[in-house]
Scaffold this motif. Structure first.
Motif, PDB file in Angstrom:
ATOM      1  N   SER A  37       0.789  -1.179   0.047  1.00 36.97           N
ATOM      2  CA  SER A  37      -0.117   0.132   0.003  1.00 36.97           C
ATOM      3  C   SER A  37       0.905   1.422  -0.080  1.00 36.97           C
ATOM      4  CB  SER A  37      -0.899  -0.260   1.201  1.00 36.97           C
ATOM      5  OG  SER A  37      -0.253   0.078   2.411  1.00 36.97           O
ATOM      6  N   TYR A  38       2.102   1.167   0.484  1.00 40.31           N
ATOM      7  CA  TYR A  38       2.962   2.325   0.295  1.00 40.31           C
ATOM      8  C   TYR A  38       3.205   3.014  -1.113  1.00 40.31           C
ATOM      9  CZ  TYR A  38       6.900  -0.597  -1.041  1.00 40.31           C
ATOM     10  OH  TYR A  38       7.705  -1.539  -1.867  1.00 40.31           O
ATOM     11  N   LYS A  39       3.005   1.998  -2.063  1.00 37.64           N
ATOM     12  CA  LYS A  39       2.985   2.398  -3.361  1.00 37.64           C
ATOM     13  C   LYS A  39       2.021   3.014  -3.931  1.00 37.64           C
ATOM     14  CE  LYS A  39       6.028  -1.751  -4.269  1.00 37.64           C
ATOM     15  NZ  LYS A  39       5.920  -2.947  -5.249  1.00 37.64           N
ATOM     16  N   GLN A  40       0.974   3.182  -3.379  1.00 31.86           N
ATOM     17  CA  GLN A  40      -0.179   3.983  -3.724  1.00 31.86           C
ATOM     18  C   GLN A  40      -0.133   5.350  -3.050  1.00 31.86           C
ATOM     19  OE1 GLN A  40      -2.899   3.265  -5.994  1.00 31.86           O
ATOM     20  NE2 GLN A  40      -3.544   4.958  -5.625  1.00 31.86           N
ATOM     21  N   ALA A  41      -0.673   6.300  -3.746  1.00 33.06           N
ATOM     22  CA  ALA A  41      -0.723   7.479  -3.363  1.00 33.06           C
ATOM     23  C   ALA A  41      -1.912   7.594  -1.996  1.00 33.06           C
ATOM     24  CB  ALA A  41      -1.253   8.525  -4.319  1.00 33.06           C
ATOM     25  N   GLY A  42      -1.679   8.467  -1.215  1.00 31.74           N
ATOM     26  CA  GLY A  42      -2.468   8.767   0.151  1.00 31.74           C
ATOM     27  C   GLY A  42      -3.932   9.180  -0.242  1.00 31.74           C
ATOM     28  N   ILE A  43      -3.707  10.060  -1.145  1.00 33.53           N
ATOM     29  CA  ILE A  43      -5.215  10.689  -2.046  1.00 33.53           C
ATOM     30  C   ILE A  43      -5.014  10.437  -3.391  1.00 33.53           C
ATOM     31  CG2 ILE A  43      -6.630  12.609  -2.209  1.00 33.53           C
ATOM     32  CD1 ILE A  43      -5.381  13.812   0.293  1.00 33.53           C
ATOM     33  N   LEU A  90     -10.959  10.982  -3.845  1.00 29.96           N
ATOM     34  CA  LEU A  90     -11.847  12.075  -3.954  1.00 29.96           C
ATOM     35  C   LEU A  90     -12.571  11.750  -5.301  1.00 29.96           C
ATOM     36  CD1 LEU A  90      -9.839  15.175  -2.928  1.00 29.96           C
ATOM     37  CD2 LEU A  90     -11.655  14.200  -1.915  1.00 29.96           C
ATOM     38  N   LEU A  91     -14.087  11.710  -5.400  1.00 27.39           N
ATOM     39  CA  LEU A  91     -14.650  11.505  -6.578  1.00 27.39           C
ATOM     40  C   LEU A  91     -15.014  13.063  -6.970  1.00 27.39           C
ATOM     41  CD1 LEU A  91     -17.079   8.610  -5.351  1.00 27.39           C
ATOM     42  CD2 LEU A  91     -14.602   8.578  -6.421  1.00 27.39           C
ATOM     43  N   MET A  92     -14.538  13.297  -8.280  1.00 31.27           N
ATOM     44  CA  MET A  92     -14.486  14.790  -8.852  1.00 31.27           C
ATOM     45  C   MET A  92     -15.500  14.841 -10.108  1.00 31.27           C
ATOM     46  SD  MET A  92     -12.293  16.590  -6.843  1.00 31.27           S
ATOM     47  CE  MET A  92     -12.215  18.154  -8.188  1.00 31.27           C
ATOM     48  N   GLY A  93     -16.363  15.557 -10.156  1.00 30.82           N
ATOM     49  CA  GLY A  93     -17.390  15.722 -11.471  1.00 30.82           C
ATOM     50  C   GLY A  93     -16.607  16.374 -12.386  1.00 30.82           C
ATOM     51  N   GLU A  94     -16.846  16.049 -13.678  1.00 37.04           N
ATOM     52  CA  GLU A  94     -16.337  16.322 -14.858  1.00 37.04           C
ATOM     53  C   GLU A  94     -16.510  18.056 -15.050  1.00 37.04           C
ATOM     54  OE1 GLU A  94     -15.889  13.277 -18.226  1.00 37.04           O
ATOM     55  OE2 GLU A  94     -17.980  13.675 -17.597  1.00 37.04           O
ATOM     56  N   SER A  95     -17.803  18.458 -14.698  1.00 40.64           N
ATOM     57  CA  SER A  95     -18.250  19.698 -14.750  1.00 40.64           C
ATOM     58  C   SER A  95     -18.790  20.326 -13.615  1.00 40.64           C
ATOM     59  CB  SER A  95     -19.454  19.900 -16.058  1.00 40.64           C
ATOM     60  OG  SER A  95     -20.446  18.949 -15.442  1.00 40.64           O
ATOM     61  N   SER A  96     -18.289  19.852 -12.740  1.00 41.00           N
ATOM     62  CA  SER A  96     -18.487  20.562 -11.258  1.00 41.00           C
ATOM     63  C   SER A  96     -17.389  20.571 -10.248  1.00 41.00           C
ATOM     64  CB  SER A  96     -19.443  19.657 -10.637  1.00 41.00           C
ATOM     65  OG  SER A  96     -19.988  20.216  -9.440  1.00 41.00           O
ATOM     66  N   ASP A  97     -17.543  21.395  -9.395  1.00 43.04           N
ATOM     67  CA  ASP A  97     -16.079  21.608  -8.396  1.00 43.04           C
ATOM     68  C   ASP A  97     -16.585  20.862  -7.032  1.00 43.04           C
ATOM     69  OD1 ASP A  97     -17.958  23.527  -7.753  1.00 43.04           O
ATOM     70  OD2 ASP A  97     -16.516  25.088  -7.852  1.00 43.04           O
ATOM     71  N   GLU A  98     -17.604  20.092  -7.115  1.00 42.84           N
ATOM     72  CA  GLU A  98     -17.912  19.339  -5.840  1.00 42.84           C
ATOM     73  C   GLU A  98     -17.066  17.968  -5.926  1.00 42.84           C
ATOM     74  OE1 GLU A  98     -21.959  18.838  -4.363  1.00 42.84           O
ATOM     75  OE2 GLU A  98     -22.856  19.645  -6.285  1.00 42.84           O
ATOM     76  N   ALA A  99     -16.877  17.599  -4.735  1.00 41.98           N
ATOM     77  CA  ALA A  99     -16.044  16.304  -4.766  1.00 41.98           C
ATOM     78  C   ALA A  99     -16.608  15.514  -3.621  1.00 41.98           C
ATOM     79  CB  ALA A  99     -14.826  16.451  -4.500  1.00 41.98           C
ATOM     80  N   GLU A 101     -15.673  12.294  -0.954  1.00 40.25           N
ATOM     81  CA  GLU A 101     -14.500  11.708  -0.395  1.00 40.25           C
ATOM     82  C   GLU A 101     -14.862  10.122   0.088  1.00 40.25           C
ATOM     83  OE1 GLU A 101     -10.810  11.980   2.664  1.00 40.25           O
ATOM     84  OE2 GLU A 101     -12.500  13.121   2.771  1.00 40.25           O
ATOM     85  N   TYR A 102     -14.384   9.106  -0.187  1.00 44.91           N
ATOM     86  CA  TYR A 102     -14.250   7.841   0.148  1.00 44.91           C
ATOM     87  C   TYR A 102     -13.083   7.616   0.706  1.00 44.91           C
ATOM     88  CZ  TYR A 102     -19.078   7.058  -1.519  1.00 44.91           C
ATOM     89  OH  TYR A 102     -20.421   7.111  -1.792  1.00 44.91           O
ATOM     90  N   ILE A 103     -13.129   6.267   1.671  1.00 45.03           N
ATOM     91  CA  ILE A 103     -11.914   5.787   2.295  1.00 45.03           C
ATOM     92  C   ILE A 103     -11.782   4.281   1.596  1.00 45.03           C
ATOM     93  CG2 ILE A 103     -10.967   4.975   4.256  1.00 45.03           C
ATOM     94  CD1 ILE A 103     -12.683   8.108   4.137  1.00 45.03           C
ATOM     95  N   ILE A 104     -10.622   3.910   1.354  1.00 45.84           N
ATOM     96  CA  ILE A 104     -10.308   2.714   0.894  1.00 45.84           C
ATOM     97  C   ILE A 104      -9.415   1.860   2.284  1.00 45.84           C
ATOM     98  CG2 ILE A 104      -8.928   0.871  -0.720  1.00 45.84           C
ATOM     99  CD1 ILE A 104      -9.291   3.314  -2.814  1.00 45.84           C
ATOM    100  N   PRO A 105      -9.974   0.953   2.923  1.00 48.23           N
ATOM    101  CA  PRO A 105      -9.129   0.544   3.883  1.00 48.23           C
ATOM    102  C   PRO A 105      -8.539  -0.609   3.356  1.00 48.23           C
ATOM    103  CG  PRO A 105     -11.525  -0.294   3.906  1.00 48.23           C
ATOM    104  CD  PRO A 105     -11.234   0.783   2.778  1.00 48.23           C
ATOM    105  N   ILE A 106      -7.052  -0.611   3.831  1.00 48.04           N
ATOM    106  CA  ILE A 106      -6.034  -1.819   3.193  1.00 48.04           C
ATOM    107  C   ILE A 106      -6.472  -2.978   4.206  1.00 48.04           C
ATOM    108  CG2 ILE A 106      -3.875  -2.551   2.724  1.00 48.04           C
ATOM    109  CD1 ILE A 106      -5.006   0.008   1.038  1.00 48.04           C
ATOM    110  N   LEU A 107      -7.360  -3.833   3.678  1.00 47.41           N
ATOM    111  CA  LEU A 107      -7.927  -5.285   4.276  1.00 47.41           C
ATOM    112  C   LEU A 107      -6.904  -6.410   4.351  1.00 47.41           C
ATOM    113  CD1 LEU A 107     -11.607  -4.523   3.344  1.00 47.41           C
ATOM    114  CD2 LEU A 107     -10.498  -3.828   5.389  1.00 47.41           C
ATOM    115  N   LYS A 108      -7.032  -7.039   5.302  1.00 50.06           N
ATOM    116  CA  LYS A 108      -6.278  -8.306   5.024  1.00 50.06           C
ATOM    117  C   LYS A 108      -6.909  -9.308   4.221  1.00 50.06           C
ATOM    118  CE  LYS A 108      -4.767  -8.587   9.916  1.00 50.06           C
ATOM    119  NZ  LYS A 108      -4.731  -8.981  11.141  1.00 50.06           N
ATOM    120  N   ARG A 109      -6.037 -10.156   3.399  1.00 54.28           N
ATOM    121  CA  ARG A 109      -6.714 -11.233   2.254  1.00 54.28           C
ATOM    122  C   ARG A 109      -6.654 -12.325   2.987  1.00 54.28           C
ATOM    123  NH1 ARG A 109      -5.041 -12.135  -3.839  1.00 54.28           N
ATOM    124  NH2 ARG A 109      -4.899  -9.942  -3.761  1.00 54.28           N
TER     125      ARG A 109
END
Length: 178
Positions: A37-43, A90-99, A101-109
């Motif tokens: 997970s350290y290879k994936q950006a924090g946001i 951050l889920l960002m709209g194409e034609s909007s400045d709204e966003a 936020e969702y969180i991805i937990p790094i879960l055990k497999r």
């Protein structure tokens, strides 16, 4: 340890959901594993097509390829698993400045799906059976299945979500074999 578990995901009838158009560019699934997970950006930023109209619904759990929790659902999860590494989206709209936020937990497999599990249409778990001795003492974890990864939730965590009115959640009870 609670002895009831559920597959947890997004309720397919909770629609219309936001359409993520470039998730694979921003988020690499192989980096959402323990030790990687350290290879994936924090946001990460993910563009959403036509998503900020009044009809689009944002569920508290999204599993469109990647399992994500809304901020409110994450606050509940954090009560059960405070040390879990997370990534933000951050889920960002194409034609909007709204966003949104969702969180991805790094879960055990965890490989705890029994050979007695049955599938419908060859891909989706129809009757899920977990091997009791392999189940970890954690509120949420991933299991490998035919269609990729499925997420499993423990009963106490599920009850906490439901008591707080979380929306757009689909649950499927799992059996335990001892």
């Amino acid at each position: 340890m609670s002895e009831r578990y559920f597959l947890i995901g997004t309720d397919e009838s909770y629609e219309p959901l936001p359409l993520m158009i470039d998730m694979r560019k921003s988020i690499k699934e192989e980096y959402l594993e323990e030790g990687e997970s350290y290879k994936q950006a924090g946001i990460s930023l993910v563009n959403i097509r036509n998503s900020f109209d009044e009809h689009t619904k944002y569920p508290d759990i999204m599993d469109q390829g990647i399992f994500m929790l809304s901020d409110e659902a994450y606050r509940i999860f954090k009560l059960y698993e405070p040390a879990t590494v997370i990534k933000r989206v951050l889920l960002m709209g194409e034609s909007s400045d709204e966003a949104y936020e969702y969180i991805i937990p790094i879960l055990k497999r965890i490989d705890c799906l029994s050979d007695r599990t049955t599938f419908r249409r060859g891909r989706y778990i129809d009757k899920g059976i977990l091997i009791g001795k392999n189940i970890p003492d954690t509120a949420l974890f991933k299991i490998p299945s035919v269609d990729g990864m499925s997420t499993v939730a423990r009963l106490d965590f599920v009850e906490s979500l439901l008591k707080r009115g979380m929306k757009g959640i689909c649950l499927q009870a799992l059996e335990i074999e001892y």
